[in-house]
Design an enzyme around this catalytic site. Structure first.
Site, PDB file in Angstrom:
ATOM      1  N   TYR A  33       0.889  -1.309  -0.076  1.00 36.26           N
ATOM      2  CA  TYR A  33      -0.052   0.180  -0.177  1.00 36.26           C
ATOM      3  C   TYR A  33       0.798   1.135   0.047  1.00 36.26           C
ATOM      4  O   TYR A  33       2.193   1.135   0.213  1.00 36.26           O
ATOM      5  CB  TYR A  33      -0.841  -0.020   1.127  1.00 36.26           C
ATOM      6  CG  TYR A  33      -0.374   0.436   2.528  1.00 36.26           C
ATOM      7  CD1 TYR A  33      -0.622   1.743   3.237  1.00 36.26           C
ATOM      8  CD2 TYR A  33       0.337  -0.514   3.245  1.00 36.26           C
ATOM      9  CE1 TYR A  33       0.075   2.000   4.198  1.00 36.26           C
ATOM     10  CE2 TYR A  33       0.919  -0.026   4.475  1.00 36.26           C
ATOM     11  CZ  TYR A  33       0.715   1.238   5.111  1.00 36.26           C
ATOM     12  OH  TYR A  33       1.570   1.395   6.154  1.00 36.26           O
ATOM     13  N   ARG A  52       8.506   4.550  -3.885  1.00 33.63           N
ATOM     14  CA  ARG A  52       8.412   3.576  -3.094  1.00 33.63           C
ATOM     15  C   ARG A  52       7.475   2.426  -3.271  1.00 33.63           C
ATOM     16  O   ARG A  52       7.701   1.243  -2.977  1.00 33.63           O
ATOM     17  CB  ARG A  52       8.080   4.205  -1.681  1.00 33.63           C
ATOM     18  CG  ARG A  52       8.423   3.480  -0.604  1.00 33.63           C
ATOM     19  CD  ARG A  52       8.079   4.220   0.575  1.00 33.63           C
ATOM     20  NE  ARG A  52       6.875   5.012   0.878  1.00 33.63           N
ATOM     21  CZ  ARG A  52       6.585   5.760   2.068  1.00 33.63           C
ATOM     22  NH1 ARG A  52       7.442   5.913   3.089  1.00 33.63           N
ATOM     23  NH2 ARG A  52       5.293   6.160   1.962  1.00 33.63           N
ATOM     24  N   ARG A 100      -6.933 -20.432  -0.861  1.00 37.11           N
ATOM     25  CA  ARG A 100      -6.016 -20.196   0.098  1.00 37.11           C
ATOM     26  C   ARG A 100      -4.877 -21.060  -0.062  1.00 37.11           C
ATOM     27  O   ARG A 100      -5.119 -22.522   0.402  1.00 37.11           O
ATOM     28  CB  ARG A 100      -6.769 -20.266   1.418  1.00 37.11           C
ATOM     29  CG  ARG A 100      -5.836 -19.862   2.502  1.00 37.11           C
ATOM     30  CD  ARG A 100      -6.225 -19.869   3.831  1.00 37.11           C
ATOM     31  NE  ARG A 100      -5.550 -19.315   4.832  1.00 37.11           N
ATOM     32  CZ  ARG A 100      -4.446 -19.698   5.496  1.00 37.11           C
ATOM     33  NH1 ARG A 100      -4.182 -21.070   4.886  1.00 37.11           N
ATOM     34  NH2 ARG A 100      -3.845 -19.180   6.191  1.00 37.11           N
ATOM     35  N   HIS A 102      -0.356 -21.016   0.351  1.00 41.03           N
ATOM     36  CA  HIS A 102       0.854 -20.101   0.521  1.00 41.03           C
ATOM     37  C   HIS A 102       1.449 -19.711  -0.868  1.00 41.03           C
ATOM     38  O   HIS A 102       2.055 -18.767  -1.218  1.00 41.03           O
ATOM     39  CB  HIS A 102       1.682 -20.775   1.422  1.00 41.03           C
ATOM     40  CG  HIS A 102       1.216 -20.618   2.958  1.00 41.03           C
ATOM     41  ND1 HIS A 102       0.300 -21.326   3.403  1.00 41.03           N
ATOM     42  CD2 HIS A 102       1.657 -19.953   3.787  1.00 41.03           C
ATOM     43  CE1 HIS A 102      -0.039 -21.087   4.705  1.00 41.03           C
ATOM     44  NE2 HIS A 102       0.896 -19.966   5.130  1.00 41.03           N
ATOM     45  N   LYS A 146       6.455  -1.309   2.450  1.00 39.93           N
ATOM     46  CA  LYS A 146       5.101  -0.879   2.855  1.00 39.93           C
ATOM     47  C   LYS A 146       4.074  -1.916   2.484  1.00 39.93           C
ATOM     48  O   LYS A 146       3.620  -1.866   1.541  1.00 39.93           O
ATOM     49  CB  LYS A 146       4.856   0.550   2.122  1.00 39.93           C
ATOM     50  CG  LYS A 146       3.914   1.480   3.198  1.00 39.93           C
ATOM     51  CD  LYS A 146       4.060   2.444   2.544  1.00 39.93           C
ATOM     52  CE  LYS A 146       3.180   3.692   3.320  1.00 39.93           C
ATOM     53  NZ  LYS A 146       3.754   3.791   4.808  1.00 39.93           N
ATOM     54  N   GLU A 178      12.024   3.404  14.824  1.00 43.50           N
ATOM     55  CA  GLU A 178      11.067   4.340  14.374  1.00 43.50           C
ATOM     56  C   GLU A 178       9.716   4.387  15.300  1.00 43.50           C
ATOM     57  O   GLU A 178       9.844   3.403  16.348  1.00 43.50           O
ATOM     58  CB  GLU A 178      10.612   4.107  13.106  1.00 43.50           C
ATOM     59  CG  GLU A 178      10.124   2.822  12.759  1.00 43.50           C
ATOM     60  CD  GLU A 178       9.928   2.423  11.106  1.00 43.50           C
ATOM     61  OE1 GLU A 178       9.772   3.440  10.399  1.00 43.50           O
ATOM     62  OE2 GLU A 178       9.791   1.249  10.709  1.00 43.50           O
ATOM     63  N   LEU A 202      11.001   2.066   7.645  1.00 49.50           N
ATOM     64  CA  LEU A 202      10.282   2.455   6.587  1.00 49.50           C
ATOM     65  C   LEU A 202      11.086   3.771   5.967  1.00 49.50           C
ATOM     66  O   LEU A 202      11.337   4.650   6.820  1.00 49.50           O
ATOM     67  CB  LEU A 202       8.806   2.647   6.730  1.00 49.50           C
ATOM     68  CG  LEU A 202       8.238   3.282   5.530  1.00 49.50           C
ATOM     69  CD1 LEU A 202       8.034   1.954   4.483  1.00 49.50           C
ATOM     70  CD2 LEU A 202       6.989   3.778   5.824  1.00 49.50           C
TER      71      LEU A 202
END
Length: 280
Positions: A33, A52, A100, A102, A146, A178, A202
């Site tokens: 995101y 990014r 579902r 992996h 992110k 952070e 980040l």
């Protein structure tokens, strides 16, 4: 979070956006995101945010559904469609819909969704500052990506709120990394110190803006690890983030930082940041 959404390559009313329960973002957090700040109806540092996003996508091996230039154009259209003047744009891309399991699915296509959110600037906190509390950094070792896997950050933020603080400062064995959703910087003897932009933090867009502004203002800045002890002894402390902007920290674990008010270096950076917004 209402009005028009960007879903795949189309602008749609919110009620027409439907995410499958088999989307890998739902049961694996298998996605990335980005959050863009909007000032005066314009995206702030849009190219940096897009770079990014591209890095996160490449490192988790998700293909962007559109070219970066096209995607930015679509976000501009989204902002205009929702008549957003001050707030954020949230953009999310998952690996797609599949049963579902992996391993990466062979046939799944990435799913893109974006929406706008009215969010006033944090002017009270920017002026008065916040208190923070320390806690162990329990996250994984790719904090530079992110991704949607934010449960540790959610728990950290709640840890702070439960203690009447505005945020946490996380550390690994006493080395500060952070905060829950922002970077942190200290000022010692007029020099800014902040953790290097490696895999443990980040790579904040506002962090990069602040370092650029510091260079323009001829304020010395150093990217190196620093300790909780140095944090507690700092002349000034502030956090940086897309929604936090440049917010002073006036207390850590109940101990006052500096004089308990925003310091001179922080104020110079805040003024320069304001000018960068006005220049949009």
């Amino acid at each position: 979070m209402s009005g028009v959404y960007l879903y795949q390559n189309r602008l749609l009313p919110q009620e027409e956006v439907h995410i499958s329960p088999e989307d890998r973002g739902y049961y694996f957090g298998d996605g990335i995101y980005e959050v863009f700040r909007v000032y005066n109806g314009r995206l702030y540092e849009a190219d940096a945010h897009m770079r990014r996003l591209q890095k996160s996508a490449a490192d988790v091996r998700i293909e962007l559904p559109s070219e970066p230039e096209q995607l930015l154009h679509q976000l501009v259209e989204l902002v205009a469609a929702n008549r957003l003047t001050e707030g954020t744009v949230y953009l999310q891309i998952t690996r797609g819909e599949a049963s579902r399991s992996h391993p990466f699915p062979k046939a799944a296509a990435p799913v893109l969704m974006a929406f706008t959110n009215v969010l006033p600037r944090p002017l009270a906190a920017v002026q008065s500052g916040i208190s923070i509390v320390s806690m162990d950094d329990i996250r994984w070792l790719r904090c530079d990506l992110k991704t949607l896997n934010l449960l540790p950050n959610v728990l950290a933020k709640q840890h702070a709120l439960d203690r009447g603080a505005g945020d946490v400062v996380m550390h690994r064995g006493g080395t500060v990394t952070e905060c829950s959703a922002s970077n942190i910087m200290i000022v010692m003897g007029g020099r800014i110190v902040t953790h290097p932009a490696n895999n443990l933090i980040l790579h904040g867009i506002t962090r990069a803006v602040v370092l650029r502004l510091a260079n323009e203002l001829e304020i010395a800045a150093e990217e190196r690890p620093f300790t909780l002890s140095e944090l507690m002894e700092a002349d000034e402390v502030f956090i940086t983030g897309t929604t936090a902007e440049i917010t002073p920290v006036i207390a850590v674990d109940g101990a006052t930082i500096g004089g308990g008010t925003s310091g001179p270096v922080t104020r110079k950076l805040q003024q320069a940041f304001e000018r960068s917004i006005e220049a949009l």
